[in-house]
Design an enzyme around this catalytic site. Structure first.
Site, short mmCIF file in Angstrom:
data_model
loop_
_atom_site.label_atom_id
_atom_site.label_comp_id
_atom_site.label_asym_id
_atom_site.label_seq_id
_atom_site.Cartn_x
_atom_site.Cartn_y
_atom_site.Cartn_z
N SER A 15 0.87 -1.33 0.01
CA SER A 15 0.02 0.05 -0.11
C SER A 15 0.73 1.33 0.10
O SER A 15 0.61 2.25 -0.90
CB SER A 15 -0.85 -0.21 1.13
N ARG A 39 8.82 -9.22 -3.86
CA ARG A 39 9.06 -10.87 -4.26
C ARG A 39 7.76 -11.41 -4.56
O ARG A 39 7.75 -12.64 -5.09
CB ARG A 39 9.50 -11.46 -2.90
N LYS A 131 5.11 -0.49 16.91
CA LYS A 131 5.00 -1.65 17.78
C LYS A 131 6.69 -2.00 18.34
O LYS A 131 7.17 -2.74 18.91
CB LYS A 131 4.66 -2.68 17.01
N GLY A 174 -6.53 2.26 6.07
CA GLY A 174 -6.93 1.41 5.11
C GLY A 174 -5.95 0.58 4.28
O GLY A 174 -6.05 0.26 3.34
N SER A 175 -4.67 0.36 4.83
CA SER A 175 -3.79 -0.43 4.22
C SER A 175 -4.04 -2.05 4.26
O SER A 175 -4.92 -2.41 5.39
CB SER A 175 -2.31 -0.22 4.94
N ARG A 254 -5.38 -10.71 20.94
CA ARG A 254 -4.66 -11.75 20.57
C ARG A 254 -3.19 -11.89 20.94
O ARG A 254 -2.77 -10.98 21.61
CB ARG A 254 -4.57 -11.71 19.04
#
Length: 274
Positions: A15, A39, A131, A174-175, A254
């Site tokens: 994106s 790739r 992160k 939106g990515s 998660r």
């Protein structure tokens, strides 16, 4: 600074890569060459349907993986600037496949550093993530390590006219793989799954991310971690904005997720720019 320059974007079919390439074509027509390095041959094929030599004579598609230093050396011949956007990014996938993330996000970063040192590259801007600040998950830890590698690479440039810098920002709205397209895909079901009602995330638009990287490319002198001032939203607010009529289902955090991300950690050297 872009006139007659060659620019390579790793992960160029993502994106950010597509938006960055479009911005270059629209605003800097005198760029000599724009190399999209990735790739995935299908994504390159799809991108080439709309962005090709008819839109800019210097567009090139280069199939390769940043894990392959020999391929990087070939791709970087004659390149002036590098934008490093290639990475494995999904937090749960990193917890289950840790060494795959290490090979791409850490070893791949070092491969890119070595290839830049050997090929006369002048500037590299690496994309990082919130992160990487005080990470608690494997993905964040690999990006923190990557950041450290790029900062430290400035110590080994010798007499080369080369510097390495980093841009760190939050979720790109939106990515692919982000929460907004996920919520949109679930909208028709009438239920939006939320990990935790208190969860917040830093958000930046794709165009803002592109402008931040362009600014860094023009102003970097080497070793910086550029961090923009961006808003943080509650996930529940995003869900309500997308589909206020949908019910909310709390499914739990998660593995490896934080309730609240950080943009800067104690290990970062802090300088502010107005």
């Amino acid at each position: 600074m872009f006139n007659d320059k060659s620019i390579l974007i790793t992960g160029g079919t993502g994106s950010f890569g597509k938006a960055f390439v479009k911005r270059l074509i629209e605003s800097f027509p005198e760029v000599k060459k724009i190399i999209i390095f990735s790739r995935d041959e299908l994504k390159q094929f799809e991108m080439a349907q709309t962005i090709n030599t008819s839109t800019h004579k210097g567009i090139r598609y280069f199939l390769g993986d940043i894990r392959d230093v020999a391929r990087l050396n070939r791709a970087l011949e004659g390149v002036d600037y590098v934008i490093h956007a290639a990475a494995l990014k999904q937090v749960p996938a990193a917890e289950y496949n840790p060494f795959e993330f290490i090979k791409t996000n850490i070893i791949g970063a070092q491969n890119l550093i070595d290839a830049c040192l050997d090929n006369g590259v002048q500037k590299l801007i690496a994309l990082s993530t919130d992160k990487a600040a005080s990470p608690i998950n494997l993905y964040g830890a690999t990006k923190l390590c990557s950041d450290k590698l790029f900062v430290a690479a400035n110590n080994i440039t010798g007499k080369r006219d080369l510097n390495f810098s980093i841009v760190r920002y939050g979720n790109v709205m939106g990515s692919r793989g982000s929460v907004i397209p996920f919520f949109l895909s679930k909208k028709s079901s009438g239920v939006l799954p939320i990990t935790d009602k208190n969860m917040t995330r830093f958000n930046i638009s794709l165009s803002e991310g592109v402008e931040m990287v362009l600014w860094a490319l023009k102003n970097a002198i080497g070793g910086e971690i550029f961090v923009p001032k961006i808003p943080s939203y509650k996930i529940t607010d995003v869900a309500k904005a997308i589909s206020p009529e949908c019910d909310i289902e709390i499914i739990g955090i998660r593995p490896g997720e934080k309730l609240h991300e950080e943009m800067i950690s104690m290990s970062d050297s802090i300088n502010t720019v107005d």
